[in-house]
Design an enzyme around this catalytic site. Structure first.
Site, short mmCIF file in Angstrom:
data_model
loop_
_atom_site.label_atom_id
_atom_site.label_comp_id
_atom_site.label_asym_id
_atom_site.label_seq_id
_atom_site.Cartn_x
_atom_site.Cartn_y
_atom_site.Cartn_z
N HIS A 94 9.69 1.89 3.83
CA HIS A 94 9.22 2.45 2.61
C HIS A 94 9.19 1.48 1.32
O HIS A 94 9.97 0.67 1.19
CB HIS A 94 9.82 3.65 2.21
CG HIS A 94 8.65 4.56 1.57
ND1 HIS A 94 9.08 4.33 0.06
CD2 HIS A 94 8.12 5.85 2.01
CE1 HIS A 94 8.02 5.11 -0.52
NE2 HIS A 94 7.43 5.98 0.48
N GLU A 142 -0.16 3.18 3.64
CA GLU A 142 -0.06 3.74 2.44
C GLU A 142 0.00 2.62 1.31
O GLU A 142 1.06 1.95 1.13
CB GLU A 142 1.20 4.60 2.26
CG GLU A 142 1.42 5.05 1.12
CD GLU A 142 2.51 6.18 1.28
OE1 GLU A 142 2.31 7.39 0.69
OE2 GLU A 142 3.79 5.68 1.35
#
Length: 228
Positions: A94, A142
């Protein structure tokens, strides 16, 4: 583990913990059963076992893990410990906890050994292509600059990343989740080809978090029925 699609990720990050995290998990657990949607629910490490003990329909998901094996390794996240706590999936790479490629390779390998589902994050297209070659279960596309902004990825980004990933490995599930705030955002992501989506601020900032999750699950059901 076979993942039912389209899936949804409730990702409170570190905004919620303890009882507040558990209460949202209980709501998500009931809604997962009601709508028949696979829900991944993330929580801080210390809360994972408690959430697993009180829910039946969620895939309890860790926010990170290391490639450590049992033995020395003070302060690292041991995969076997996560598995023992009932963790079914883990986020890796992430933007808020990125990994070097060499570490990502080793950590995905450890997850596969323990049958922990990997949700691996990629920012731009070239990174998504590189990570796809490592064989994650789910690849979350993302753009980092859209995280938490309420702005979703544009159609070209969604369709191009999805197509490129599937060309490399058709078994990888593609997740598109930047700026997901409403049911309409969820519907759009699934209709445009994603296998799943999820939200953080879109849920946490809602006047009623449970109703917002329900709105998003209804959008998934709607999009799934229209894609048949």
């Amino acid at each position: 583990m076979k993942i039912k699609t389209p899936f949804f990720v409730v990702n409170p990050k570190s905004y919620l913990y303890g009882d507040e995290s558990l209460q949202l998990a209980l709501i998500a657990d009931n809604l997962a059963k009601k709508y028949g949607v696979e829900i991944f629910f993330t929580a801080p490490f210390a809360d994972l076992a408690n959430i697993k003990a009180h829910t039946k329909n969620l895939i309890v998901t860790a926010q990170h893990m290391d490639s450590l094996v049992p033995g020395r390794g003070m302060g690292l996240v041991l995969p076997e410990s996560l598995k023992e706590a009932g963790t079914g999936a883990v986020f890796l790479n992430h933007a808020e906890h990125s990994l070097k490629l060499s570490d990502l390779v080793k950590t995905i390998k450890r997850a596969k050994e323990l049958e922990i589902i990997t949700i691996v994050c990629a920012d731009f297209l070239a990174e998504a292509i590189a990570i796809a070659k490592l064989g994650p279960d789910i690849l979350l596309c993302e753009p980092t600059d859209l995280i938490g902004t309420g702005k979703t990825s544009d159609l070209n980004y969604i369709t191009e990343t999805t197509a490129k990933i599937r060309a490399i490995d058709e078994n990888i599930l593609v997740m598109q989740a930047s700026g997901i705030s409403t049911g309409e955002d969820v519907y759009r992501a699934i209709i445009y080809g994603a296998d799943g989506t999820g939200a953080t601020s879109g849920i946490l900032n809602a006047p009623d978090r449970g109703l917002r999750i329900e709105e998003m699950l209804q959008a998934i059901v709607k999009a799934k029925s229209e894609k048949k």
